[in-house]
Design an enzyme around this catalytic site. Structure first.
Site, mmCIF file in Angstrom:
data_model
loop_
_atom_site.group_PDB
_atom_site.id
_atom_site.type_symbol
_atom_site.label_atom_id
_atom_site.label_comp_id
_atom_site.label_asym_id
_atom_site.label_seq_id
_atom_site.Cartn_x
_atom_site.Cartn_y
_atom_site.Cartn_z
ATOM 1 N N HIS A 261 0.839 -1.197 0.000
ATOM 2 C CA HIS A 261 0.000 0.000 0.000
ATOM 3 C C HIS A 261 0.880 1.257 0.000
ATOM 4 O O HIS A 261 0.769 2.120 -0.874
ATOM 5 C CB HIS A 261 -0.914 -0.022 1.231
ATOM 6 C CG HIS A 261 -1.837 1.149 1.323
ATOM 7 N ND1 HIS A 261 -3.170 1.070 1.017
ATOM 8 C CD2 HIS A 261 -1.622 2.444 1.677
ATOM 9 C CE1 HIS A 261 -3.732 2.264 1.165
ATOM 10 N NE2 HIS A 261 -2.807 3.123 1.576
ATOM 11 N N GLU A 262 1.778 1.336 0.969
ATOM 12 C CA GLU A 262 2.618 2.543 1.078
ATOM 13 C C GLU A 262 3.556 2.666 -0.118
ATOM 14 O O GLU A 262 3.812 3.771 -0.603
ATOM 15 C CB GLU A 262 3.397 2.542 2.389
ATOM 16 C CG GLU A 262 2.524 2.574 3.657
ATOM 17 C CD GLU A 262 1.428 3.637 3.644
ATOM 18 O OE1 GLU A 262 1.621 4.707 3.032
ATOM 19 O OE2 GLU A 262 0.349 3.384 4.226
ATOM 20 N N HIS B 54 1.812 4.375 -2.895
ATOM 21 C CA HIS B 54 1.905 5.839 -2.745
ATOM 22 C C HIS B 54 3.296 6.309 -3.167
ATOM 23 O O HIS B 54 3.454 7.328 -3.830
ATOM 24 C CB HIS B 54 1.694 6.240 -1.279
ATOM 25 C CG HIS B 54 0.267 6.173 -0.801
ATOM 26 N ND1 HIS B 54 -0.742 6.898 -1.386
ATOM 27 C CD2 HIS B 54 -0.311 5.496 0.227
ATOM 28 C CE1 HIS B 54 -1.887 6.664 -0.733
ATOM 29 N NE2 HIS B 54 -1.660 5.813 0.239
ATOM 30 N N GLU C 24 -4.710 7.533 -3.225
ATOM 31 C CA GLU C 24 -5.182 6.271 -2.652
ATOM 32 C C GLU C 24 -5.469 5.242 -3.747
ATOM 33 O O GLU C 24 -5.390 4.041 -3.505
ATOM 34 C CB GLU C 24 -6.420 6.547 -1.788
ATOM 35 C CG GLU C 24 -6.815 5.445 -0.829
ATOM 36 C CD GLU C 24 -5.821 5.205 0.317
ATOM 37 O OE1 GLU C 24 -4.836 5.969 0.462
ATOM 38 O OE2 GLU C 24 -6.039 4.228 1.066
HETATM 39 CO CO CO Z 1 -3.127 5.267 1.780
#
Ligand code: CO
Length: 497
Positions: A267-268, A271, A297
């Site tokens: 997830h990170e 980003h 996101e």
């Molecule tokens: Co996020």
């Protein structure tokens, strides 16, 4: 009108000024990263002073009347400027208006109230006692209402707050989105949440060092550039970027829940790839970061869920895990692994929610926030409204307020209007991923081999490199031919589950 050959003097001066402002913000973000990861305890009071000094300077620079003068001089000729320069003016105007509209007294009270509220919220959550937090929350809601009045809005006052996180987002757009999501998700939940227990192997103890090693392998496969970033440990996973050459991820590791770190890291890193992929010449300027929280996101959820939790990725992942954590995955088949990481299990806690129920958590917060800001729900009634909604949407009731309306940090920070961007991220992710599959017919096969470079480079070309040049709806139209849509996401869920 003919396009101007060279930027006017005012444009050059504005760009120069904004670059300095952006570079100072980059320094600020590095200080904040350090505060949350590596700072020695004794540095705290001095660090607080350093950050306050820098933030005062940044505020002064962002509200300098010079900026207003440049804007007034340049805006009439905006149509003759390049796409980048026009976007630059748009972003500077947006930030300048926001910064100058809010009176200092309001900014100060909001900041004082929220720093008090944070401590009180931590205690209230520990003692599961909403009434301790209620008076401060009430004041925070009032201050947010005042903020909305000052910023201005059409329709609901909540629109002024939504726009802070996602330019142009309104309740008029969100109501139909959440309404369209609610029933397909609830139907899926009723049919599919035949709960099977969490398999034993997921809780096999796993030392932190091994988890870190496995996460590094996975993020490397995603083509995260280690010469332009790093990953460290922090209590809450986040991604912070001070330039395209310095993107820092954090992650957390649970000894008895060793698969969790895989998905938080992906997830990170999603980003992080966005921030690393922005054009060098935009870095540090007003266009040099991801365009909105929703689009940001979408990048994290695309990697975490559409790639990380896909059947194809498991084919690549399991052999890797067999090398790094053989005891933990001993006797686990690909199908078992895939099913286990995609269990649907309604939980009271948003951050533990699976891909299907997650958006119902967001929907609940959206509806309550909107009512609070519109003044149709009073703070005292929040716990009851929360529990009722949980029961209707997910069929479960929180045992106490810590599992209910006290679970999220956002309100204590004074943040209203942020939650919906989580759902926008899921929707955009499904649209972008569909498009990627069309552009890369071998994508599934590539993912199963751990060849993630083609996807990463498609995302970079289509989305990342542009930074904030295009606003979310325009970017989406440019990449997929359509503005934000609900259907690709509901189809994705229905197909997968
Ligand atoms: Co996020």
């Amino acid at each position: 009108m003919m396009a101007l050959e060279t930027p006017t003097k005012a444009l050059a001066e504005l760009k120069d000024y904004m670059q300095t402002l952006g570079d100072l913000s980059g320094a600020m973000s590095l200080l904040s990263w350090d505060t949350e990861t590596k700072m020695p305890a004794k540095a705290a009071p001095f660090r607080a002073r350093q950050r306050a000094a820098l933030s005062t300077l940044l505020h002064r620079m962002s509200t300098d009347p010079k900026l207003g003068q440049w804007l007034e001089e340049l805006e009439p000729q905006a149509e003759s400027l390049s796409v980048e320069d026009k976007a630059l003016l748009r972003e500077v105007r947006r930030d300048y208006d926001q910064a100058t509209k809010l009176p200092e007294s309001l900014v100060r009270e909001l900041s004082e109230t929220t720093s008090k509220a944070h401590t009180v919220w931590v205690d209230a959550r520990k003692t599961k006692n909403f009434s301790a937090f209620a008076p401060l929350l009430k004041r925070i809601v009032e201050l947010n209402q005042q903020q909305a009045e000052v910023l201005g809005y059409e329709g609901s006052p909540y629109n002024a707050l939504l726009d802070l996180y996602e330019p142009g987002l309104t309740t008029e757009k969100l109501d139909p989105i959440f309404n369209a999501l609610e029933s397909p998700i609830r139907t899926l939940l009723e049919n599919k949440s035949a709960k099977f227990p969490r398999p034993e192997w997921m809780s096999r103890p796993c030392p932190k060092e091994k988890q870190e090693a496995m996460v590094k392998r996975i993020i490397s496969a995603m083509n995260f550039d280690w010469e332009a970033g790093r990953i460290d440990e922090a209590p809450h996973p986040f991604c912070s970027s001070s330039s395209v050459g310095d993107v820092r991820l954090t992650n957390r590791y649970f000894e008895n829940d060793w698969t969790s770190c895989i998905f938080s890291a992906m997830h990170e890193a999603g980003h992080g790839l966005y921030e690393q992929g922005i054009r060098d010449d935009l870095s540090g300027g007003p266009l040099g970061h991801g365009v909105s929280l929703g689009i940001h996101e979408s990048q994290s959820r695309l990697w975490e869920n559409m790639v990380g939790r896909s059947r194809a990725f498991v084919t690549f992942l399991l052999p890797l895990l067999n090398e790094v954590v053989p005891e933990q995955v001993e006797g686990v088949s690909e199908d078992e692994f895939y099913t286990a990481i995609n269990r649907i299990s309604p939980s009271c806690i948003r951050v533990e929610a699976d891909e299907v129920t997650y958006n119902l958590h967001v929907l609940l917060r959206y509806r309550l926030e909107k009512q609070l800001i519109e003044g149709t729900l009073s703070v005292e009634d929040v716990p009851e409204a929360w529990n009722e909604a949980m029961n209707t949407l997910l069929g479960i009731t929180p045992a106490n307020d810590a599992e209910g309306c006290l679970q999220d940090i956002h309100w204590s920070h004074g943040t209203f209007g942020y939650f919906p961007t989580y759902t926008l991220g899921n929707l955009y992710a499904a649209q972008f991923f569909n498009q990627a599959k069309q552009a890369l017919p071998q994508l599934e096969f590539q993912i199963s081999k751990g060849e993630l470079a083609p996807l990463r480079s498609w995302l970079k070309t289509e989305i990342h490199q542009h930074g904030s040049i295009y606003w979310p709806d325009d970017l989406s139209k440019q990449v997929t031919g359509n503005p934000l849509q609900v259907e690709p996401f509901t189809t994705y869920l229905a197909t997968k589950y």
